[in-house]
Enzyme design. Structure first.
Site, PDB file in Angstrom:
ATOM      1  N   GLY A  92     -23.135 -24.513 -25.776  1.00  0.00           N
ATOM      2  CA  GLY A  92     -22.419 -25.187 -24.685  1.00  0.00           C
ATOM      3  C   GLY A  92     -23.277 -26.207 -23.950  1.00  0.00           C
ATOM      4  N   ARG A  93     -24.498 -25.814 -23.590  1.00  0.00           N
ATOM      5  CA  ARG A  93     -25.350 -26.709 -22.787  1.00  0.00           C
ATOM      6  C   ARG A  93     -25.977 -27.814 -23.622  1.00  0.00           C
ATOM      7  NH1 ARG A  93     -26.918 -21.573 -23.166  1.00  0.00           N
ATOM      8  NH2 ARG A  93     -28.910 -20.999 -24.077  1.00  0.00           N
TER       9      ARG A  93
HETATM   10  O1  F6P Z   1     -21.650 -19.740 -18.430  1.00  0.00           O
HETATM   11  C1  F6P Z   1     -21.735 -19.414 -19.762  1.00  0.00           C
HETATM   12  C2  F6P Z   1     -21.146 -20.453 -20.660  1.00  0.00           C
HETATM   13  O2  F6P Z   1     -20.905 -19.851 -21.884  1.00  0.00           O
HETATM   14  C3  F6P Z   1     -22.018 -21.683 -20.845  1.00  0.00           C
HETATM   15  O3  F6P Z   1     -23.043 -21.486 -21.757  1.00  0.00           O
HETATM   16  C4  F6P Z   1     -21.018 -22.675 -21.284  1.00  0.00           C
HETATM   17  O4  F6P Z   1     -21.518 -23.964 -21.189  1.00  0.00           O
HETATM   18  C5  F6P Z   1     -19.883 -22.376 -20.325  1.00  0.00           C
HETATM   19  O5  F6P Z   1     -19.922 -20.963 -20.182  1.00  0.00           O
HETATM   20  C6  F6P Z   1     -18.518 -22.832 -20.748  1.00  0.00           C
HETATM   21  O6  F6P Z   1     -18.079 -22.193 -21.916  1.00  0.00           O
HETATM   22  P1  F6P Z   1     -16.836 -22.728 -22.716  1.00  0.00           P
HETATM   23  O7  F6P Z   1     -17.124 -24.102 -23.172  1.00  0.00           O
HETATM   24  O8  F6P Z   1     -16.661 -21.774 -23.848  1.00  0.00           O
HETATM   25  O9  F6P Z   1     -15.642 -22.704 -21.789  1.00  0.00           O
END
Ligand code: F6P
Length: 529
Positions: free
Chosen positions: A250-251
Site C-alpha cells: 500500500g505505502r
Molecule cells: O493501515 C494499514 C493499511 O493496510 C496500509 O498499509 C494501507 O496503505 C492502508 O491500510 C489502506 O489499505 P487499502 O488500500 O487496502 O484500503
C-alpha cells in the site's frame, strides 16, 4: 560482523564535534554524493570516515538483498510475497512464479493513460457533462501518495480539480462534497484490499450522494484495487477497474493504479516523467558503489543517529511549500515499514528499529517547533531539502529567502552559540548576575546533526527521485536491522477491536471491556442520548 556488535563498536566512535570534523576535506567529500539531479550532503553530522567505513561493512548484505527484491524474490516472508513496486516504474522483465510481470504492468498503465486522457479531454462524461472534479477515496497508502504528489506537482495540474477523502470522520466527506456537483464528478475508490472500513464507508456515502443526480451512480465511479470481485459487487464496471498485484505494498503503490488521480490531474506525460525520475534513482541504487549510493548513505546516517547516537526521532524538513504532505507520506513509508520489534526469524530485536518520523515544511516550522530543535535537550537529526529554483520566477526573491533560511537553520544547528557569545550580544543591556542569567537562555548547544538534499527544481522527475530515494533508504535500514519492512501487522489489532466496538457504540453490553473503555464509552453514550 553482527549488526548489533557493530553498533556497540560505533558507539565508541561518537564524540568528535561536527565543526571540527568539517575541517577534514577528504571526510567531507566522502559525505557528499551526487546522483542525477540530486546532491546529498551529510557532512554536517558527527560521522567520521572510520565510522562510515564500519557502517558500510554492516551494510554488506544490502547488494544481495537488493538484487533479490528487484528480481522478484519473495522477500516479504510473513506474507509470502515479492516486493516489486519498482516494476511499476521499470522497463526490464521481472519474473514472479515463472511469469514476466511487465506485460501486465504496461497494459494497466496503458489503460490508465487512456482513461485519464478520456477524463481530461471530456470523452468520458458525467451525467451533467465533462468531468470537473475527481474525488479519490482511500486511506493510508491509497491516499497519501496521490494526495502528496498532486499538491507537489500543482504547477503541472491542468486536468480536473482533484480532492482526497480519507478519514471515516464524516466531516472529511461533508467538507469535500460541499462545492461539488455529482453530475460532473468522478469518484475513484482506491483500496488495494477493498475491505478497508473507512474507504468503503466513504465510498457508500459517495454513491448515495451521487445517486441524487445520476440514476446509475456506478457509471461515475472507478476503482483501484486488487480485488476485482469486490469492486464488481460494489457496482463498478470492470472497464473502470485498475488492478494491481499483491507484490505492491500500500505505502509503495503511488507508481501504479493508485496514482490514477495524479495522472488525471497532471496528465500522462508528467506522470511518465514522475516514473522516470524514480526509475533513475532505482538504477543509481542498483549500480552505484555503496559508499557513493544516496539511499545507502541516507540509511547509514539514519542508523548512526537512531541506533548509535540514540536520538529517538528524525525530522523531515522540506523547504518547499508544495511538499507540505511529504512528511506525512514519509511517516507512513518509514514507520509502517520499520516500526518493528522482531527480526525476520521472529526473535526480539536487541535494539530499536525505526525512529519516530515527523516534520513540516520550512520556513513555517521555524516559527513553531524549531525552538526545541535548537535548544531542547534531545537532538533531532534534521533532513533538509530545497530546490535551487522555485516554480514562480516572478517571485524569485521569495525563493532566495527560502534558500537562505534552509541553509541558515543547518548552520545554526551546527554552530550553536556559546555562553560568552550570548553574553557579548546583550552586555549593553544587562550586567552582573542578571547578565549571566539572561545569557544562559540565549545559549545554543550547537553540534546538532542535519543532512541536506538539494536539486535544481521540484519537477515530476525530481519528485519521483525523492520518493524512490526514501523507499530505498527504508529498505537498506530494514536489511541492516534484519527485519521485514514490507508487512504491517501492527495495524491489525486496532482494526479488529474497532469492529468489536461497533455494536457497543450502538448500545450493546460493554461489560467485557476494560474499566477505562467502559467509562469512556458510558459517558459518550450519555452525551449522544
Ligand atoms: O493501515 C494499514 C493499511 O493496510 C496500509 O498499509 C494501507 O496503505 C492502508 O491500510 C489502506 O489499505 P487499502 O488500500 O487496502 O484500503
Amino acid at each position: 560482523m553482527n549488526f548489533w556488535n557493530g553498533i556497540d563498536r560505533l558507539r565508541g566512535m561518537t564524540g568528535p564535534r561536527i565543526t571540527d570534523l568539517l575541517g577534514d576535506a577528504e571526510r567531507n567529500a566522502s559525505l557528499r554524493a551526487q546522483a542525477g539531479p540530486f546532491l546529498f550532503d551529510l557532512s554536517k553530522t558527527s560521522l567520521t570516515q572510520e565510522a562510515l567505513e564500519l557502517l558500510l561493512e554492516l551494510a554488506a548484505d544490502v547488494p544481495s538483498r537488493r538484487n533479490a527484491m528487484f528480481a522478484g524474490q519473495r522477500i516479504n516472508t510473513t506474507e509470502d510475497r515479492a516486493v516489486l513496486h519498482t516494476a511499476l516504474r521499470g522497463t526490464e522483465p521481472v519474473t514472479v512464479d515463472g511469469e514476466d510481470v511487465m506485460p501486465g504492468v504496461r497494459e494497466t498503465l496503458d489503460r490508465m493513460r487512456a482513461f485519464a486522457e478520456d477524463v481530461r479531454d471530456g470523452t468520458f462524461r458525467g451525467k451533467g457533462g465533462a468531468i470537473t472534479d475527481v474525488v479519490n477515496i482511500g486511506i493510508g497508502g491509497s491516499d497519501l501518495g496521490p494526495a502528496m504528489a498532486t499538491l507537489a506537482l500543482a504547477p503541472w495540474h491542468d486536468g480536473p480539480r482533484c480532492h482526497f477523502v480519507s478519514n471515516v470522520d464524516g466531516a472529511d466527506w461533508a467538507e469535500t462534497a460541499k462545492g461539488l456537483d455529482p453530475a460532473t464528478t468522478l469518484v475513484i475508490v482506491a483500496s488495494k484490499t477493498f475491505t478497508t472500513i473507512e474507504t468503503l464507508t466513504n465510498a457508500r456515502t459517495a454513491r448515495h450522494w451521487m445517486a441524487q443526480a445520476v440514476p446509475d451512480p456506478g457509471t461515475q465511479f472507478a476503482a483501484l484495487s486488487s480485488a476485482e470481485d469486490k469492486t464488481t459487487d460494489f457496482g463498478i464496471d470492470p472497464t473502470r477497474v485498475f488492478g494491481f498485484e499483491d507484490w505492491v505494498g500500500g505505502r509503495y503503490s503511488v507508481w501504479g493504479p493508485i496514482g490514477l488521480s495524479l495522472m488525471i490531474a497532471v496528465g500522462p506525460d508528467a506522470f511518465d516523467a514522475f516514473l522516470r525520475g524514480a526509475r533513475e534513482m532505482d538504477d543509481h541504487f542498483r549500480t552505484a558503489p555503496l559508499a557513493r549510493n544516496l539511499p545507502v548513505l541516507l540509511a547509514l546516517q539514519g542508523i548512526w543517529h537512531h541506533q548509535v547516537c540514540g536520538y529517538p526521532t528524525r525530522a523531515i524538513l522540506p523547504y518547499d511549500n508544495r511538499l507540505a504532505r511529504l512528511p506525512a507520506y514519509l511517516q507512513q513509508l518509514e514507520m509502517e515499514s520499520n516500526g518493528k520489534a522482531v527480526t525476520l526469524a521472529g526473535d526480539p530485536l536487541p535494539g530499536p528499529a525505526g525512529p519516530v518520523v515527523w516534520g513540516e515544511p520550512g520556513t513555517n516550522g521555524q516559527h513553531a517547533f524549531y525552538q526545541l530543535i535548537h535548544q531542547g535537550k534531545t537532538p533531532v537529526p534534521c533532513e533538509f531539502m530545497v530546490a535551487a529554483r522555485g516554480q514562480e520566477p516572478e517571485l524569485d526573491h521569495h525563493h532566495r529567502l527560502l534558500i537562505a533560511n534552509c541553509l541558515a537553520q543547518s548552520e545554526a544547528l551546527l554552530k550553536g552559540r556559546s555562553h560568552a557569545e550570548a553574553r557579548a550580544i546583550i552586555a549593553d543591556r544587562f550586567s552582573g548576575e542578571e547578565l549571566e542569567r539572561q545569557a544562559a537562555h540565549r545559549v545554543f548547544p550547537g553540534d546538532r546533526p542535519s543532512t541536506t538534499l538539494i536539486y535544481p527544481a521540484l519537477t515530476p522527475e525530481v519528485l519521483g527521485g525523492i520518493l524512490a530515494l526514501y523507499e530505498h533508504r527504508v529498505f537498506v535500514e530494514g536489511v541492516m536491522l534484519g527485519i521485514n519492512s514490507f508487512d504491517q501487522w501492527g495495524v491489525e489489532l486496532g482494526k479488529e477491536l474497532a469492529t468489536s466496538l461497533g455494536p457497543l457504540v450502538e448500545g450493546e453490553d460493554a461489560s467485557a471491556k476494560d474499566a477505562s473503555t467502559q467509562a469512556l464509552l458510558g459517558q459518550l453514550l450519555d452525551w449522544r442520548a
